[in-house]
Every structure is written in C-alpha cells, then in structure tokens.
Scaffold this active site. Sequence first.
Site, short mmCIF file in Angstrom:
data_model
loop_
_atom_site.label_atom_id
_atom_site.label_comp_id
_atom_site.label_asym_id
_atom_site.label_seq_id
_atom_site.Cartn_x
_atom_site.Cartn_y
_atom_site.Cartn_z
N CYS A 173 9.21 -1.00 1.02
CA CYS A 173 9.81 -0.99 -0.32
C CYS A 173 10.43 0.37 -0.67
O CYS A 173 11.41 0.41 -1.43
CB CYS A 173 8.79 -1.39 -1.37
SG CYS A 173 7.20 -0.56 -1.28
N HIS B 198 9.76 1.99 -7.72
CA HIS B 198 9.77 3.26 -7.00
C HIS B 198 11.03 4.04 -7.37
O HIS B 198 12.09 3.45 -7.61
CB HIS B 198 9.76 3.04 -5.49
CG HIS B 198 8.51 2.42 -4.97
ND1 HIS B 198 7.29 2.49 -5.61
CD2 HIS B 198 8.28 1.73 -3.81
CE1 HIS B 198 6.37 1.86 -4.89
NE2 HIS B 198 6.96 1.40 -3.79
#
Length: 351
Positions: A131, A256
């Site tokens: 990710c 993120h």
Amino acid sequence: MNRGPALAVVGATGSAGAVLLQILSQHADVWGEIRLVASARSAGRKLVVRGEETEVMALGEEALDGVDIAVFLVPEQVAAQWAPIAAAKGAVVVDTSAAFRADPDVPLVVPEVNPHAVRLRPRGIVASPHCVTLALIVAVGALHAEYGLSGLVVSTYQAVSGAGRAGVETLREQLSLVAGTELGTGPGDVRRAVGEDTGPFAAPVALNVVPWTGEPAEGGWSSEELGLREETRKVLGLPRLAVAATCVRVPVVTTHSVCVHATFENEVEVARAHEILATAPGVVLLDDPGAGEFPTPADAVGTDPAWVGRVRRSPDDPYALDLFVCGDNLRKGTALNAAQIAELAAREFRG
C-alpha cells in the site's frame, strides 16, 4: 443474465474485503458469479455485493472450483498456500500480500503504470504492490514517463490501519488514555501511560510517531523500506533505480502519506510537472499552499486517487522535484488496485 467470468474474493470478511465489495458494487459489472470466501470461522456469514446477500464460503479447494479470477486479500502465509492451488485450477490469481511480489515469474502490476504486465504471468498469479508503494507510484510513474526517473528518497507517514484492525484498535485505545490529559509534555510520560502493550507497534503511536514499520532487514533497514525499493524498481522496469526510504507510523487511522524527493535524467519545470500530474490517470493535483490547498490524509481518506501537492523544484538541483502524496491505503492501496487488475484480466474472458 451476466455471463462474465466467475470471481472469487478470498478474504471477503476483512477490512480490505469490505472495501472491495463496495467497489464491485460501484464499478461497471463485468462479472458473472461472485463467490465470497473467508476462513472457516466466517463461513455462513452473509455479505452484500451488487445489492444481493451472498453467503460466505470456507476457504478450501471446493470454494475455488470453477473460478476464473480469484482476488486474495489475506495474510501472506494464507496466500502462499492457496494462491498456487487456485492458479492450478485455472484461475487468474490477483494477490495483495507480499507472498509473490519478489517472484520473477509473477508480474507486479499497477494498471495506470504497467497494465500490459497482467498478461505476463507464467505462474498464473499477478501481484499487487504494498500500500505504501501504491500511494506514490501512480504520480511518480507519470513523471518518470516524461522526465526519466533516476533516483528517489522518500519518507512515509503510514496510517495505523496498515497494521490491520489491531493497529486501529491500538490507536483508539491509546487515544482514550491520553485524551484530556497533559501527556506529551514530559519525557516518557506517554509511554508510561500506555504501558508495555503497544499492540503491533514498536512504541506508542498516540501523540507520537514511530520510525519503524515491518521487520528487521540487513543494514538497519526494515522489510517495508527495502520492499518499497524493490517494488518501485519492478513496477517501473528500472532494476537499478536508486531508492532510499524511511517508513514511519503516524497516528492517522486510514491513508498513507509520502514525502518524495525525485531526481530525473532531464531538467524539470514545476509548470510542466503540474500539467503531467493534472492529467495523469488516478491522480488529483491539489497544489496552492498560499491558499491552504494541499493534500492531507483527512481529505484523501475514502477516495480512490493519489492526491498530490507541494510540488517544488529543488533549489539546488534543476533535475529534482519534491512533492507530497496521500493515498487511501485500503482503497488504491489494496482493494482498488486489486479490482483494477482483476478487471484487466476479465477482458481476456470476453468472446
């Protein structure tokens, strides 16, 4: 009746599985049967996909019979065991774990960057990057196509959901301990309040940042830092690309962020970089700091694109750009990229 390929979602009851079921209901319906698969303890549950309740099957050989495409949203050890079995039964496997990312016979695919690689799968398996890699690769890939990437130095700011439900629960529990207090003003006070149980993290994450994600690797690096390096090289087809990463966990639930210093073979201009990013698939450009416009996790969470801002040419290097990127780690970072890969593979079944 839709006679598209049969799809199995393995790990349908997890966090990423829930997001994938939403995506399958939102995207154009190219599927025939959608089979939901999870561990034996989740078998019998009913989940909604495409507006219909579907019963979850236990992971086993029977659950994989007759499947054309199988998306695996499960831990690495589960994928390592069952993905080859699904492939042996004739399914195209899309795996989101780390089990096959480094395998030279398994393509690592980001559809906006290297969609052609989906067909190059001698083992019948296609891997999706970590990710963190997915948070930056769409933007960096678009710039690479114009300028020729020669090096990356990145610092990540990774949400706790990257460590699964345990990560989210740990942050929320720690926040309940520190809320309404004066903690964070003295050395060690947060650590003492939290105690020794810091969950999946090496240190308290509430009122703190933790400069470590992953497992220990050679040279003091973490497995996620070296993984980001190798995955970026593989997706972009640059096996010798210089990449240095520092991965940091921050008290954000989902999404993120990555601070990127990218160097190129050709001289860069911010205006042209803006044009590239503004038209790149899967990217939203938000870059007017004077007006307070730049991406943050609070803005990007729950959305599909990589959000990019703070685009600057290095004051000391006309061949370098600095930028800030945010990407939802459960959507593009996991479920969406897997769905996009599966949709590419589904085209092979049209006839």
